[in-house]
Design a protein around this motif. Sequence first.
Motif, PDB file in Angstrom:
ATOM      1  N   LEU A 190       0.813  -1.215   0.000  1.00 13.45           N
ATOM      2  CA  LEU A 190       0.000   0.000   0.000  1.00 13.45           C
ATOM      3  C   LEU A 190       0.848   1.267   0.000  1.00 13.45           C
ATOM      4  N   MET A 191       2.026   1.216   0.636  1.00  8.37           N
ATOM      5  CA  MET A 191       2.887   2.386   0.647  1.00  8.37           C
ATOM      6  C   MET A 191       3.416   2.671  -0.762  1.00  8.37           C
ATOM      7  N   ASP A 192       3.694   1.606  -1.546  1.00  7.96           N
ATOM      8  CA  ASP A 192       4.093   1.789  -2.938  1.00  7.96           C
ATOM      9  C   ASP A 192       2.980   2.484  -3.721  1.00  7.96           C
ATOM     10  N   VAL A 193       1.754   2.030  -3.520  1.00  5.25           N
ATOM     11  CA  VAL A 193       0.612   2.620  -4.211  1.00  5.25           C
ATOM     12  C   VAL A 193       0.461   4.089  -3.824  1.00  5.25           C
ATOM     13  N   ALA A 194       0.599   4.382  -2.531  1.00  2.33           N
ATOM     14  CA  ALA A 194       0.478   5.759  -2.061  1.00  2.33           C
ATOM     15  C   ALA A 194       1.567   6.642  -2.654  1.00  2.33           C
ATOM     16  N   ALA A 195       2.793   6.128  -2.698  1.00  2.00           N
ATOM     17  CA  ALA A 195       3.917   6.896  -3.243  1.00  2.00           C
ATOM     18  C   ALA A 195       3.687   7.236  -4.705  1.00  2.00           C
ATOM     19  N   GLN A 196       3.219   6.256  -5.474  1.00  2.00           N
ATOM     20  CA  GLN A 196       2.958   6.511  -6.884  1.00  2.00           C
ATOM     21  C   GLN A 196       1.784   7.455  -7.085  1.00  2.00           C
ATOM     22  N   SER A 197       0.841   7.444  -6.156  1.00  2.00           N
ATOM     23  CA  SER A 197      -0.341   8.292  -6.276  1.00  2.00           C
ATOM     24  C   SER A 197      -0.009   9.775  -6.146  1.00  2.00           C
ATOM     25  N   VAL A 198       0.988  10.101  -5.328  1.00  4.52           N
ATOM     26  CA  VAL A 198       1.299  11.520  -5.085  1.00  4.52           C
ATOM     27  C   VAL A 198       2.554  11.972  -5.820  1.00  4.52           C
ATOM     28  N   GLY A 199       3.301  11.021  -6.413  1.00  4.55           N
ATOM     29  CA  GLY A 199       4.638  11.312  -6.923  1.00  4.55           C
ATOM     30  C   GLY A 199       4.742  12.435  -7.912  1.00  4.55           C
ATOM     31  N   GLN A 200       3.792  12.556  -8.872  1.00 10.60           N
ATOM     32  CA  GLN A 200       3.936  13.601  -9.872  1.00 10.60           C
ATOM     33  C   GLN A 200       2.852  14.662  -9.821  1.00 10.60           C
ATOM     34  N   THR A 217      -5.592   6.407   4.310  1.00 15.27           N
ATOM     35  CA  THR A 217      -6.918   6.307   3.692  1.00 15.27           C
ATOM     36  C   THR A 217      -7.080   4.991   2.946  1.00 15.27           C
ATOM     37  N   LEU A 218      -6.036   4.563   2.234  1.00 16.14           N
ATOM     38  CA  LEU A 218      -6.114   3.316   1.479  1.00 16.14           C
ATOM     39  C   LEU A 218      -6.288   2.106   2.393  1.00 16.14           C
ATOM     40  N   VAL A 219      -5.643   2.157   3.572  1.00 17.14           N
ATOM     41  CA  VAL A 219      -5.760   1.043   4.528  1.00 17.14           C
ATOM     42  C   VAL A 219      -7.216   0.806   4.909  1.00 17.14           C
ATOM     43  N   LYS A 220      -7.998   1.868   4.966  1.00 14.16           N
ATOM     44  CA  LYS A 220      -9.385   1.776   5.406  1.00 14.16           C
ATOM     45  C   LYS A 220     -10.353   1.476   4.258  1.00 14.16           C
ATOM     46  N   THR A 221      -9.832   1.405   3.027  1.00  9.91           N
ATOM     47  CA  THR A 221     -10.699   1.222   1.865  1.00  9.91           C
ATOM     48  C   THR A 221     -10.973  -0.256   1.624  1.00  9.91           C
ATOM     49  N   ILE A 239     -11.117   3.828  -7.687  1.00 18.64           N
ATOM     50  CA  ILE A 239     -10.719   2.422  -7.714  1.00 18.64           C
ATOM     51  C   ILE A 239     -11.688   1.628  -8.574  1.00 18.64           C
ATOM     52  N   ASP A 240     -11.158   1.027  -9.648  1.00 18.66           N
ATOM     53  CA  ASP A 240     -11.965   0.197 -10.545  1.00 18.66           C
ATOM     54  C   ASP A 240     -13.271   0.894 -10.950  1.00 18.66           C
ATOM     55  N   ASP A 241     -13.189   2.207 -11.098  1.00 20.97           N
ATOM     56  CA  ASP A 241     -14.345   3.007 -11.529  1.00 20.97           C
ATOM     57  C   ASP A 241     -15.537   2.918 -10.584  1.00 20.97           C
ATOM     58  N   LYS A 242     -15.281   2.573  -9.309  1.00 19.21           N
ATOM     59  CA  LYS A 242     -16.388   2.447  -8.358  1.00 19.21           C
ATOM     60  C   LYS A 242     -16.157   3.335  -7.137  1.00 19.21           C
ATOM     61  N   THR A 243     -15.211   2.954  -6.305  1.00 18.11           N
ATOM     62  CA  THR A 243     -14.940   3.683  -5.072  1.00 18.11           C
ATOM     63  C   THR A 243     -14.055   4.900  -5.367  1.00 18.11           C
ATOM     64  N   LYS A 244     -14.416   6.036  -4.828  1.00 18.41           N
ATOM     65  CA  LYS A 244     -13.660   7.265  -5.044  1.00 18.41           C
ATOM     66  C   LYS A 244     -13.161   7.801  -3.707  1.00 18.41           C
ATOM     67  N   ILE A 245     -11.846   8.104  -3.649  1.00 15.52           N
ATOM     68  CA  ILE A 245     -11.227   8.648  -2.446  1.00 15.52           C
ATOM     69  C   ILE A 245     -10.751  10.055  -2.761  1.00 15.52           C
ATOM     70  N   ASN A 246     -11.241  11.029  -2.037  1.00 10.68           N
ATOM     71  CA  ASN A 246     -10.804  12.413  -2.235  1.00 10.68           C
ATOM     72  C   ASN A 246      -9.602  12.723  -1.340  1.00 10.68           C
ATOM     73  N   PHE A 247      -8.634  13.452  -1.891  1.00 11.14           N
ATOM     74  CA  PHE A 247      -7.470  13.846  -1.105  1.00 11.14           C
ATOM     75  C   PHE A 247      -7.865  14.938  -0.118  1.00 11.14           C
TER      76      PHE A 247
END
Length: 247
Positions: A190-200, A217-221, A239-247
């Motif tokens: 999950l930390m890899d996913v988080a890093a890529q999500s904010v990286g650019q 937030t991802l841990v709780k999803t 996520i998969d065009d279903k769940t949406k997480i706002n920053f």
Amino acid sequence: MASFSNFLSQVADSVISSGSGLNTGCKLVLSCAGDSITFPVAPPTFEVSNTYNNRTVNVNNLGDINMLGKRGLTTIKFSSFFPAQAYDDIVNDVPDSPYTYVDKINSFAQKSQPCQLVISNTKINLNVTIDSFDYSEKDGTSDVYFSISLREYRYVLPNSNKLNNTTGLGSRVAEEQKEKVINWYPGMDLMDVAAQSVGQFFPIDEQDAKQLSVFKTLVKTKNLKVGSILHVTKQSIQIDDKTKINF
């Protein structure tokens, strides 16, 4: 045929033996712009090179001194082959045509977008560019042997709009990107996913805090799992065009 037999022996040793080469069951996945390939035969070895740009300066009355530099870009090189038929203990099922992989890698190299390389059971999870990709046929088997060289791609966003005191220029800015597609492959956490999500999407001085916030937030999803496809923007993750997480 001797060279081919030797190569197969090396690959078999790396895949079957847990004492050498890449870990048993490891996967190499190269993805770009929402598309990906999984290399059908793991290479016997891979080579990672890191440079740190230290340099020697000659100072009057002191002689040579070593000046510490900043880290360079990581490069990764490996060689393997795309099989045209099944091989016992290496490729049990008849694989796709070798040139299907060749064409896809060449298309990745020409997309004008960075790729992502993930090697499961290792620490390799990098945004990369394809520096070189060489392939050939040998032994009349129709198998395609290849060597590939990848170089780390680092996204850089400015910390501020101030000009550099030395150059008088503004900071280098990464390409404008409205959305990034992340495929969560085995071997990523999950930390890899988080890093890529904010990286650019965020300046360097904001990335650590944003990464931790996204991770929590991802841990709780509930709908997020290995294999999920995430559509990331500066404002949210879908996520998969279903769940949406706002920053």
